[in-house]
Write a protein that holds these residues in place. Structure first.
Motif, PDB file in Angstrom:
ATOM      1  N   ALA A 294      29.572  50.806  18.319  1.00 45.53           N
ATOM      2  CA  ALA A 294      28.767  50.856  19.323  1.00 45.53           C
ATOM      3  C   ALA A 294      28.382  49.406  19.996  1.00 45.53           C
ATOM      4  CB  ALA A 294      27.548  51.420  18.756  1.00 45.53           C
ATOM      5  N   ALA A 295      28.826  48.354  18.886  1.00 52.03           N
ATOM      6  CA  ALA A 295      28.703  47.051  19.408  1.00 52.03           C
ATOM      7  C   ALA A 295      29.363  46.398  20.459  1.00 52.03           C
ATOM      8  CB  ALA A 295      28.440  46.138  18.211  1.00 52.03           C
ATOM      9  N   GLY A 296      30.789  47.146  20.618  1.00 54.86           N
ATOM     10  CA  GLY A 296      31.815  46.757  21.399  1.00 54.86           C
ATOM     11  C   GLY A 296      32.159  45.417  20.784  1.00 54.86           C
ATOM     12  N   ASN A 297      32.423  44.282  21.824  1.00 61.29           N
ATOM     13  CA  ASN A 297      32.839  43.222  21.411  1.00 61.29           C
ATOM     14  C   ASN A 297      31.656  42.303  20.673  1.00 61.29           C
ATOM     15  OD1 ASN A 297      34.404  43.528  24.359  1.00 61.29           O
ATOM     16  ND2 ASN A 297      35.605  42.314  22.588  1.00 61.29           N
ATOM     17  N   ASP A 298      30.692  42.619  20.750  1.00 58.42           N
ATOM     18  CA  ASP A 298      29.449  41.790  19.810  1.00 58.42           C
ATOM     19  C   ASP A 298      29.229  42.160  18.707  1.00 58.42           C
ATOM     20  OD1 ASP A 298      27.447  39.819  19.465  1.00 58.42           O
ATOM     21  OD2 ASP A 298      25.815  41.495  20.377  1.00 58.42           O
ATOM     22  N   ALA A 299      30.447  41.929  17.682  1.00 55.44           N
ATOM     23  CA  ALA A 299      30.437  42.272  16.277  1.00 55.44           C
ATOM     24  C   ALA A 299      29.418  41.740  15.365  1.00 55.44           C
ATOM     25  CB  ALA A 299      31.874  41.907  15.715  1.00 55.44           C
ATOM     26  N   ASN A 300      28.546  40.960  16.131  1.00 63.42           N
ATOM     27  CA  ASN A 300      27.382  40.410  15.100  1.00 63.42           C
ATOM     28  C   ASN A 300      26.054  41.164  15.211  1.00 63.42           C
ATOM     29  OD1 ASN A 300      28.857  38.461  13.670  1.00 63.42           O
ATOM     30  ND2 ASN A 300      28.837  37.098  15.690  1.00 63.42           N
ATOM     31  N   THR A 301      26.109  42.311  15.736  1.00 66.05           N
ATOM     32  CA  THR A 301      24.870  42.908  15.715  1.00 66.05           C
ATOM     33  C   THR A 301      24.845  44.195  15.080  1.00 66.05           C
ATOM     34  OG1 THR A 301      25.527  43.909  17.768  1.00 66.05           O
ATOM     35  CG2 THR A 301      24.170  42.378  18.192  1.00 66.05           C
ATOM     36  N   ILE A 302      26.111  44.793  14.987  1.00 65.80           N
ATOM     37  CA  ILE A 302      25.981  46.019  14.159  1.00 65.80           C
ATOM     38  C   ILE A 302      26.941  46.040  12.884  1.00 65.80           C
ATOM     39  CG2 ILE A 302      26.374  48.789  14.145  1.00 65.80           C
ATOM     40  CD1 ILE A 302      25.769  48.633  17.159  1.00 65.80           C
ATOM     41  N   PHE A 303      26.250  46.224  11.821  1.00 62.03           N
ATOM     42  CA  PHE A 303      26.999  46.276  10.541  1.00 62.03           C
ATOM     43  C   PHE A 303      26.838  47.536   9.733  1.00 62.03           C
ATOM     44  CE2 PHE A 303      24.712  42.313  11.382  1.00 62.03           C
ATOM     45  CZ  PHE A 303      25.801  41.487  11.764  1.00 62.03           C
ATOM     46  N   ILE A 304      27.426  47.378   8.572  1.00 62.28           N
ATOM     47  CA  ILE A 304      27.038  48.901   7.704  1.00 62.28           C
ATOM     48  C   ILE A 304      25.494  48.982   7.707  1.00 62.28           C
ATOM     49  CG2 ILE A 304      27.444  50.098   5.642  1.00 62.28           C
ATOM     50  CD1 ILE A 304      30.009  48.324   5.121  1.00 62.28           C
ATOM     51  N   GLU A 305      25.178  47.732   7.386  1.00 62.82           N
ATOM     52  CA  GLU A 305      23.221  47.663   6.950  1.00 62.82           C
ATOM     53  C   GLU A 305      22.602  48.590   8.011  1.00 62.82           C
ATOM     54  OE1 GLU A 305      21.525  44.123   6.679  1.00 62.82           O
ATOM     55  OE2 GLU A 305      23.012  43.151   5.139  1.00 62.82           O
ATOM     56  N   ASN A 306      22.966  48.542   9.311  1.00 60.19           N
ATOM     57  CA  ASN A 306      22.110  49.184  10.255  1.00 60.19           C
ATOM     58  C   ASN A 306      22.944  50.303  11.025  1.00 60.19           C
ATOM     59  OD1 ASN A 306      23.881  47.308  11.662  1.00 60.19           O
ATOM     60  ND2 ASN A 306      22.200  46.445  12.936  1.00 60.19           N
ATOM     61  N   GLY A 307      24.235  50.041  11.128  1.00 56.17           N
ATOM     62  CA  GLY A 307      25.024  51.406  11.518  1.00 56.17           C
ATOM     63  C   GLY A 307      25.080  52.454  10.690  1.00 56.17           C
ATOM     64  N   LYS A 308      24.605  52.431   9.539  1.00 58.39           N
ATOM     65  CA  LYS A 308      24.712  53.683   8.690  1.00 58.39           C
ATOM     66  C   LYS A 308      23.321  54.464   9.191  1.00 58.39           C
ATOM     67  CE  LYS A 308      21.925  51.824   5.031  1.00 58.39           C
ATOM     68  NZ  LYS A 308      21.568  51.172   3.715  1.00 58.39           N
ATOM     69  N   PHE A 309      22.419  54.175   9.962  1.00 58.26           N
ATOM     70  CA  PHE A 309      21.521  54.919  10.207  1.00 58.26           C
ATOM     71  C   PHE A 309      21.682  55.880  11.566  1.00 58.26           C
ATOM     72  CE2 PHE A 309      19.164  51.552   7.878  1.00 58.26           C
ATOM     73  CZ  PHE A 309      18.679  52.172   6.932  1.00 58.26           C
ATOM     74  N   HIS A 310      22.813  55.388  12.272  1.00 63.44           N
ATOM     75  CA  HIS A 310      23.249  56.097  13.601  1.00 63.44           C
ATOM     76  C   HIS A 310      23.525  57.733  13.142  1.00 63.44           C
ATOM     77  CE1 HIS A 310      24.972  52.222  15.265  1.00 63.44           C
ATOM     78  NE2 HIS A 310      23.770  52.356  15.343  1.00 63.44           N
ATOM     79  N   GLY A 311      23.996  57.781  11.847  1.00 65.27           N
ATOM     80  CA  GLY A 311      24.200  59.172  11.615  1.00 65.27           C
ATOM     81  C   GLY A 311      22.898  60.166  11.516  1.00 65.27           C
ATOM     82  N   GLY A 312      21.816  59.538  11.060  1.00 66.87           N
ATOM     83  CA  GLY A 312      20.444  60.286  10.991  1.00 66.87           C
ATOM     84  C   GLY A 312      20.027  60.546  12.460  1.00 66.87           C
ATOM     85  N   MET A 313      20.304  59.678  13.577  1.00 67.30           N
ATOM     86  CA  MET A 313      19.616  59.777  14.666  1.00 67.30           C
ATOM     87  C   MET A 313      20.676  60.908  15.409  1.00 67.30           C
ATOM     88  SD  MET A 313      19.740  55.679  15.292  1.00 67.30           S
ATOM     89  CE  MET A 313      19.418  55.601  17.233  1.00 67.30           C
ATOM     90  N   ILE A 314      22.045  60.894  15.014  1.00 65.10           N
ATOM     91  CA  ILE A 314      22.786  61.907  15.867  1.00 65.10           C
ATOM     92  C   ILE A 314      22.411  63.245  15.281  1.00 65.10           C
ATOM     93  CG2 ILE A 314      25.200  62.541  15.907  1.00 65.10           C
ATOM     94  CD1 ILE A 314      25.925  59.585  15.728  1.00 65.10           C
ATOM     95  N   ALA A 315      22.370  63.153  13.885  1.00 69.27           N
ATOM     96  CA  ALA A 315      22.043  64.753  13.201  1.00 69.27           C
ATOM     97  C   ALA A 315      20.823  65.187  13.929  1.00 69.27           C
ATOM     98  CB  ALA A 315      21.909  64.216  11.856  1.00 69.27           C
ATOM     99  N   GLU A 316      19.807  64.446  13.972  1.00 70.02           N
ATOM    100  CA  GLU A 316      18.194  64.808  14.694  1.00 70.02           C
ATOM    101  C   GLU A 316      18.704  65.228  16.005  1.00 70.02           C
ATOM    102  OE1 GLU A 316      15.409  65.308  13.409  1.00 70.02           O
ATOM    103  OE2 GLU A 316      15.638  64.173  11.530  1.00 70.02           O
ATOM    104  N   ASP A 317      19.449  64.749  16.802  1.00 68.27           N
ATOM    105  CA  ASP A 317      19.500  64.991  17.955  1.00 68.27           C
ATOM    106  C   ASP A 317      20.363  66.580  18.250  1.00 68.27           C
ATOM    107  OD1 ASP A 317      19.228  64.369  20.806  1.00 68.27           O
ATOM    108  OD2 ASP A 317      21.279  64.576  21.086  1.00 68.27           O
TER     109      ASP A 317
END
Ligand SMILES: Cc1cc2nc3c(=O)[nH]c(=O)nc-3n(C[C@H](O)[C@H](O)[C@H](O)COP(=O)(O)OP(=O)(O)OC[C@H]3O[C@@H](n4cnc5c(N)ncnc54)[C@H](O)[C@@H]3O)c2cc1C
Length: 326
Positions: A294-317
């Motif tokens: 999701a971060a595209g070329n800006d690899a310094n904004t999304i890591f496992i630390e925060n990217g792991k929460f995407h799954g919850g948002m997707i499942a809720e939707d």
């Protein structure tokens, strides 16, 4: 053709987390993975220590407990395998997704092994599979590497490291321990701000003791069989060379995303996929992205630390869409 409610592409930590969260909400899913579970972490340098604490890398309410504050690659491999077992995730490993097509209200997913039909797709393919490339003569010589695994083969060898961020700095520290002769070129004026603060003093010390001959504001001009030409503020220099580590970053597979209709946007860092911040849904209805991609070329904004929460948002939707359609 195998029909399943939801398909997740990629069994990295964020893809696994997406599968767990969907399962919790009763969304039947499988993960398709071109390698095996956490393939990117498997491909990290053998002795890599994470910059995150084990707690922050943990997913699916499975405790990740190690003796040290920060886990090593091997411990993470064991941990994520145990998460898969604990949650009984369905992973089709060693199977690469080649194409995702939307036909009416469902997706047709073609892989190296078979074809699937799914109502929802989550793309969690990361970026580590695609390295950035150098645009200089000799960049395609076999001695030029973009991934660092272990230092031992480079004992007493003349090594050039290109780049000044974490992967370049980590490689330099390992290579020094194994007795390599290290030159480094970095375009920045000084040490990169993204270098982890507990690593930087080690690197600075190597540079100060000339164990790493670091050239700031410098770049490689040409790579030859047994030497490299570099441009430094002091002028051109030719340096004996056996091996080059071009640690210049990685990027998502943009063609893969574009081919499935995902819109790409341009930002100050380059390219990134378009998605809704609250749901992770892309411009294609029922097609989601999760994790570092999701971060595209800006690899310094999304890591496992925060990217792991995407799954919850997707499942809720997905869950709320299903409730609306009942
Ligand atoms: C050396 C290093 C150290 C890092 N340390 C940390 C850290 O300490 N803490 C942190 O939070 N982050 C860290 N990161 C950053 C990042 O969070 C990790 O790279 C993490 O693995 C990203 O998780 P992900 O699930 O988004 O993607 P990935 O782990 O990259 O997973 C993507 C998966 O998709 C698979 N795949 C790709 N294309 C296809 C396809 N077409 N079909 C099927 N499967 C496909 C890949 O094989 C891979 O398994 C580090 C990165 C590196 C390189």
């Amino acid at each position: 053709m195998l029909s399943v409610e939801s398909i997740i592409i990629g069994a990295g930590p964020c893809g696994l987390s997406a599968a767990i969260e969907q399962k919790k909400l009763g969304i039947e899913n499988i993960i398709i993975e071109k390698g095996n579970v956490v393939e990117a972490i498997y491909n990290y340098p053998t002795h890599q220590t994470f910059f995150s604490t084990s707690e922050k890398l943990g997913i699916g309410d499975v405790p990740f407990i190690v003796e040290d504050l920060k886990p090593k690659r091997n411990q993470a491999l064991v941990y994520y395998r145990s998460v898969v077992k604990h949650h009984d995730l369905k992973i089709h490993a060693q199977e690469e997704v080649l194409k995702v097509e939307k036909i009416h209200d469902h997706f047709i997913i073609s892989t190296t092994k078979q074809t699937y039909k799914a109502k929802y797709v989550t793309v969690a393919t990361g970026y580590y599979g695609q390295h950035n490339t150098l645009d200089v003569p000799g960049a395609d010589l076999p001695k030029v590497h973009h991934y660092f695994k272990e230092a031992h083969p480079y004992f007493d060898q003349n090594v050039l490291i290109i780049g000044g961020k974490n992967s370049a700095v980590d490689a330099a520290i390992e290579l020094d321990k194994a007795g390599a002769h290290i030159t480094a070129v970095y375009r920045g004026k000084t040490y990169s701000k993204s270098v982890k603060p507990w690593i930087l003093p080690l690197y600075e010390s190597l540079v100060n003791h000339e164990k790493v001959k670091l050239h700031f504001e410098s770049e490689v001009i040409e790579i030859k069989e047994d030497e490299v030409l570099i441009k430094t503020p002091e002028g051109m220099q030719t340096i004996p060379n056996d091996v080059v580590f071009a640690m210049i970053g990685y990027h998502p597979d943009y063609a893969f995303l574009e081919n499935m209709g995902i819109e790409l946007i341009t930002n100050e860092f380059g390219t990134a996929p378009y998605y809704h911040r609250e749901t992770m849904e892309t411009n294609v209805e029922n097609l989601y992205i999760a994790g570092v991609i999701a971060a595209g070329n800006d690899a310094n904004t999304i890591f496992i630390e925060n990217g792991k929460f995407h799954g919850g948002m997707i499942a809720e939707d997905i869950h709320s869409k299903k409730l609306k359609n009942q």
